[in-house]
Design a protein around this motif. Structure first.
Motif, PDB file in Angstrom:
ATOM      1  N   ARG A 103     101.147  78.073  19.852  1.00  0.00           N
ATOM      2  CA  ARG A 103     101.440  77.580  18.502  1.00  0.00           C
ATOM      3  C   ARG A 103     100.248  77.793  17.574  1.00  0.00           C
ATOM      4  O   ARG A 103      99.800  76.878  16.878  1.00  0.00           O
ATOM      5  CB  ARG A 103     101.813  76.092  18.553  1.00  0.00           C
ATOM      6  CG  ARG A 103     103.165  75.834  19.202  1.00  0.00           C
ATOM      7  CD  ARG A 103     103.439  74.368  19.397  1.00  0.00           C
ATOM      8  NE  ARG A 103     104.790  74.137  19.898  1.00  0.00           N
ATOM      9  CZ  ARG A 103     105.183  73.002  20.464  1.00  0.00           C
ATOM     10  NH1 ARG A 103     104.342  72.003  20.626  1.00  0.00           N
ATOM     11  NH2 ARG A 103     106.423  72.858  20.879  1.00  0.00           N
ATOM     12  N   ARG A 107     103.523  79.704  10.842  1.00  0.00           N
ATOM     13  CA  ARG A 107     104.985  79.666  10.697  1.00  0.00           C
ATOM     14  C   ARG A 107     105.687  79.497  12.043  1.00  0.00           C
ATOM     15  O   ARG A 107     106.775  78.910  12.106  1.00  0.00           O
ATOM     16  CB  ARG A 107     105.468  80.927   9.970  1.00  0.00           C
ATOM     17  CG  ARG A 107     105.065  80.956   8.493  1.00  0.00           C
ATOM     18  CD  ARG A 107     105.702  82.109   7.733  1.00  0.00           C
ATOM     19  NE  ARG A 107     105.183  83.384   8.162  1.00  0.00           N
ATOM     20  CZ  ARG A 107     104.066  83.943   7.682  1.00  0.00           C
ATOM     21  NH1 ARG A 107     103.357  83.303   6.768  1.00  0.00           N
ATOM     22  NH2 ARG A 107     103.661  85.125   8.098  1.00  0.00           N
ATOM     23  N   HIS A 108     105.073  80.001  13.113  1.00  0.00           N
ATOM     24  CA  HIS A 108     105.657  79.769  14.440  1.00  0.00           C
ATOM     25  C   HIS A 108     105.537  78.293  14.816  1.00  0.00           C
ATOM     26  O   HIS A 108     106.468  77.714  15.397  1.00  0.00           O
ATOM     27  CB  HIS A 108     104.957  80.633  15.487  1.00  0.00           C
ATOM     28  CG  HIS A 108     105.387  80.333  16.894  1.00  0.00           C
ATOM     29  ND1 HIS A 108     106.687  80.461  17.327  1.00  0.00           N
ATOM     30  CD2 HIS A 108     104.685  79.881  17.976  1.00  0.00           C
ATOM     31  CE1 HIS A 108     106.779  80.120  18.603  1.00  0.00           C
ATOM     32  NE2 HIS A 108     105.576  79.763  19.013  1.00  0.00           N
ATOM     33  N   GLU A 111     108.342  76.545  12.996  1.00  0.00           N
ATOM     34  CA  GLU A 111     109.680  76.761  13.557  1.00  0.00           C
ATOM     35  C   GLU A 111     109.845  76.009  14.870  1.00  0.00           C
ATOM     36  O   GLU A 111     110.937  75.566  15.213  1.00  0.00           O
ATOM     37  CB  GLU A 111     109.979  78.250  13.737  1.00  0.00           C
ATOM     38  CG  GLU A 111     109.245  78.921  14.881  1.00  0.00           C
ATOM     39  CD  GLU A 111     109.708  80.351  15.153  1.00  0.00           C
ATOM     40  OE1 GLU A 111     110.696  80.798  14.532  1.00  0.00           O
ATOM     41  OE2 GLU A 111     109.059  81.020  15.989  1.00  0.00           O
ATOM     42  N   SER A 112     108.761  75.840  15.620  1.00  0.00           N
ATOM     43  CA  SER A 112     108.850  75.152  16.907  1.00  0.00           C
ATOM     44  C   SER A 112     108.924  73.640  16.755  1.00  0.00           C
ATOM     45  O   SER A 112     109.319  72.941  17.693  1.00  0.00           O
ATOM     46  CB  SER A 112     107.653  75.524  17.787  1.00  0.00           C
ATOM     47  OG  SER A 112     106.446  74.978  17.263  1.00  0.00           O
ATOM     48  N   GLU A 157     107.292  87.396  23.193  1.00  0.00           N
ATOM     49  CA  GLU A 157     106.292  86.909  22.242  1.00  0.00           C
ATOM     50  C   GLU A 157     105.241  87.995  22.051  1.00  0.00           C
ATOM     51  O   GLU A 157     104.371  88.182  22.903  1.00  0.00           O
ATOM     52  CB  GLU A 157     105.607  85.625  22.742  1.00  0.00           C
ATOM     53  CG  GLU A 157     106.504  84.412  22.868  1.00  0.00           C
ATOM     54  CD  GLU A 157     105.715  83.126  23.135  1.00  0.00           C
ATOM     55  OE1 GLU A 157     104.469  83.162  23.054  1.00  0.00           O
ATOM     56  OE2 GLU A 157     106.346  82.108  23.434  1.00  0.00           O
ATOM     57  N   GLN A 244     110.253  90.136  15.262  1.00  0.00           N
ATOM     58  CA  GLN A 244     109.049  89.439  14.798  1.00  0.00           C
ATOM     59  C   GLN A 244     108.241  90.383  13.926  1.00  0.00           C
ATOM     60  O   GLN A 244     108.181  91.584  14.183  1.00  0.00           O
ATOM     61  CB  GLN A 244     108.174  88.989  15.978  1.00  0.00           C
ATOM     62  CG  GLN A 244     108.811  87.929  16.864  1.00  0.00           C
ATOM     63  CD  GLN A 244     107.865  87.520  17.996  1.00  0.00           C
ATOM     64  OE1 GLN A 244     107.800  88.181  19.021  1.00  0.00           O
ATOM     65  NE2 GLN A 244     107.148  86.429  17.797  1.00  0.00           N
ATOM     66  N   SER A 246     104.487  89.892  11.393  1.00  0.00           N
ATOM     67  CA  SER A 246     103.522  89.023  10.719  1.00  0.00           C
ATOM     68  C   SER A 246     102.181  89.728  10.681  1.00  0.00           C
ATOM     69  O   SER A 246     102.021  90.833  11.223  1.00  0.00           O
ATOM     70  CB  SER A 246     103.391  87.685  11.453  1.00  0.00           C
ATOM     71  OG  SER A 246     102.505  86.803  10.762  1.00  0.00           O
ATOM     72  N   GLU A 279     106.260  83.751  14.221  1.00  0.00           N
ATOM     73  CA  GLU A 279     107.634  83.249  14.238  1.00  0.00           C
ATOM     74  C   GLU A 279     108.611  84.344  14.634  1.00  0.00           C
ATOM     75  O   GLU A 279     108.306  85.539  14.572  1.00  0.00           O
ATOM     76  CB  GLU A 279     107.997  82.709  12.854  1.00  0.00           C
ATOM     77  CG  GLU A 279     108.058  83.775  11.775  1.00  0.00           C
ATOM     78  CD  GLU A 279     108.449  83.221  10.417  1.00  0.00           C
ATOM     79  OE1 GLU A 279     109.166  82.203  10.374  1.00  0.00           O
ATOM     80  OE2 GLU A 279     108.035  83.813   9.403  1.00  0.00           O
ATOM     81  N   HIS A 284     113.926  79.806  19.057  1.00  0.00           N
ATOM     82  CA  HIS A 284     114.117  79.052  17.820  1.00  0.00           C
ATOM     83  C   HIS A 284     115.160  79.664  16.887  1.00  0.00           C
ATOM     84  O   HIS A 284     115.249  79.282  15.723  1.00  0.00           O
ATOM     85  CB  HIS A 284     112.771  78.884  17.103  1.00  0.00           C
ATOM     86  CG  HIS A 284     111.759  78.162  17.938  1.00  0.00           C
ATOM     87  ND1 HIS A 284     112.009  76.913  18.479  1.00  0.00           N
ATOM     88  CD2 HIS A 284     110.518  78.518  18.356  1.00  0.00           C
ATOM     89  CE1 HIS A 284     110.953  76.532  19.190  1.00  0.00           C
ATOM     90  NE2 HIS A 284     110.040  77.483  19.139  1.00  0.00           N
TER      91      HIS A 284
END
Length: 315
Positions: A103, A107-108, A111-112, A157, A244, A246, A279, A284
Motif C-alpha cells: 500500500r 491511489r492504491h 482503493e484498498s 501487481e 494498471q 501510474s 491502483e 478491487h
C-alpha cells in the motif's frame, strides 16, 4: 545502461549489455567481447563478466563496462552479440529474498481502503509496511507460472524493484539513494483468498509465496541513467488489456526512504526492494473481481518505460 543476466549457447550465466543494431535491441555478451578485445575472463580494462561482479565492482567496474560497450557497439560483431528473443533468461540478480512494500502508492491505498473505514483508522504512515518475498519464488522473464490448484483469486501487481549496489545498515552515514545500483520490473503475483485470511491474523506469507509468484526482469536499468526515479512510469496488461498505469509521483515512501528504512536489516549488494503497486489490481474491481483474476492461458505484460517489458504466462 541496461544490463541482463541470461544463458545462451555459450553456456552458463552471461552478463549482457543492451545495444542497438539497426534500430533493434541486441545483447553484447561482455565475456565474449572482452576476450576478443584482448583479455581472457575480463578485458584489459577490467570489465566484469557477471552481474554481481558489475554491481560489487562499483564505479570502476561501471566505467570499464561502458568503455567495453562503446568498443563492442562500434564494431557490431555478431560473434559477441545475442538476440534477446533467443536467450534463456535468468532473474536479473541471483535469486534471494526481497523486501516488498505494501500500500505504498497513494491511489492504491485509497482503493484498498474503500468500505473498510474501521481498518483504515488503524493504519499509519510513520514508516513503510511490507512483507518478504522468498527468493525461491522469483522467476525470470517469459516464465510459465502455474496457478495453484487451491487458488482462484489469482492477482497481478506491477512494481519497480530497486537493486542495491552498496552495503548499508542503520549505522551507515552514506546517502541511501547512493546505495541504489539500478531498477528492474517485478510482478508481485498474489493468492488473494490466502492473503486476506492471513491478514486477519496480522501477517502475510503464503499468499505471496507460492512457487513462481515473483516474476522479475528482464533488465536492470542502472541508476545513473535515471536522474529522477519519481518520473518512472509503470503499467500492466493482461492479454493486451491495460489494467494498471501510474508513475512514481504517487509513491508514499520514495526509493531512498525505503532503502533507509529497510537498511535496519543490513542490506548488501544485490538485495532487492520493491515499491508496492499502483491502483488497478483485480481484487478491487467492483462489484465482482472474479472476471479480473488471472486464469490459465493468460499472458501478463508488466512494463516500466525505459526498462522494458516483463512477460509471464499463466498455466
Amino acid at each position: 545502461m541496461k544490463i541482463a543476466r541470461y544463458q545462451s549457447a555459450a553456456g552458463p550465466e552471461r552478463l549482457g549489455i543492451v545495444t542497438s543494431v539497426s534500430g533493434r535491441e541486441m545483447l553484447v555478451d561482455v565475456a565474449k567481447a572482452a576476450a576478443v578485445r584482448g583479455g581472457s575472463s575480463t578485458s584489459t580494462s577490467g570489465a566484469p563478466t557477471s552481474v554481481m561482479g558489475l554491481i560489487e565492482g562499483g564505479a570502476p567496474a561501471m566505467e570499464a563496462a561502458r568503455e567495453l560497450l562503446t568498443w563492442a557497439a562500434d564494431r557490431q560483431d555478431p560473434v559477441w552479440m545475442d538476440d534477446p528473443n533467443s536467450v534463456a533468461w535468468l532473474t536479473p540478480v541471483p535469486e534471494k529474498s526481497m523486501f516488498c512494500a505494501g500500500r505504498n502508492f497513494g491511489r492504491h491505498k485509497l482503493e484498498s481502503m474503500k468500505g473498510d473505514a474501521g481498518n483504515a483508522s488503524k493504519l499509519h504512515s510513520d514508516f513503510p509496511t511490507g512483507f518478504v518475498k522468498l527468493g525461491r519464488t522469483l522467476v525470470p522473464h517469459k516464465s510459465q507460472v502455474k496457478r495453484p490448484d487451491d487458488v482462484l483469486d489469482f492477482d497481478y501487481e506491477v512494481e519497480i524493484a530497486l537493486v542495491l549496489g552498496k552495503a548499508i545498515d542503520a549505522r551507515s552515514d552514506i546517502d541511501p539513494a547512493s546505495a541504489i545500483f539500478g531498477y528492474t520490473i517485478f510482478n508481485d503475483l498474489s493468492a488473494r483468498e490466502w492473503q486476506l485470511r492471513e491478514m486477519q491474523n496480522g501477517m502475510i506469507m503464503l499468499g505471496k509465496n507460492f512457487p513462481g509468484f515473483g516474476p522479475l526482469g528482464p533488465y536492470i536499468l542502472t541508476a545513473d541513467d535515471v536522474p529522477d526515479p519519481t518520473g518512472l512510469v509503470l503499467w500492466l496488461k493482461v492479454n493486451g488489456e491495460l489494467r494498471q498505469h501510474s508513475d512514481c509521483r504517487d509513491l508514499i515512501f520514495g526509493f531512498a526512504e525505503m532503502v533507509a528504512f529497510w537498511s535496519r536489516f543490513g542490506l548488501v549488494p544485490g538485495d532487492l526492494i520493491s515499491t508496492g503497486t499502483p491502483e488497478g489490481v483485480a481484487l478491487h474491481h467492483k462489484p465482482d473481481p472474479q472476471q479480473w483474476y488471472l486464469k490459465p492461458g493468460d499472458r501478463v505484460e508488466a512494463g516500466v518505460e525505459g526498462i522494458g517489458v516483463l512477460e509471464t504466462f499463466i498455466v
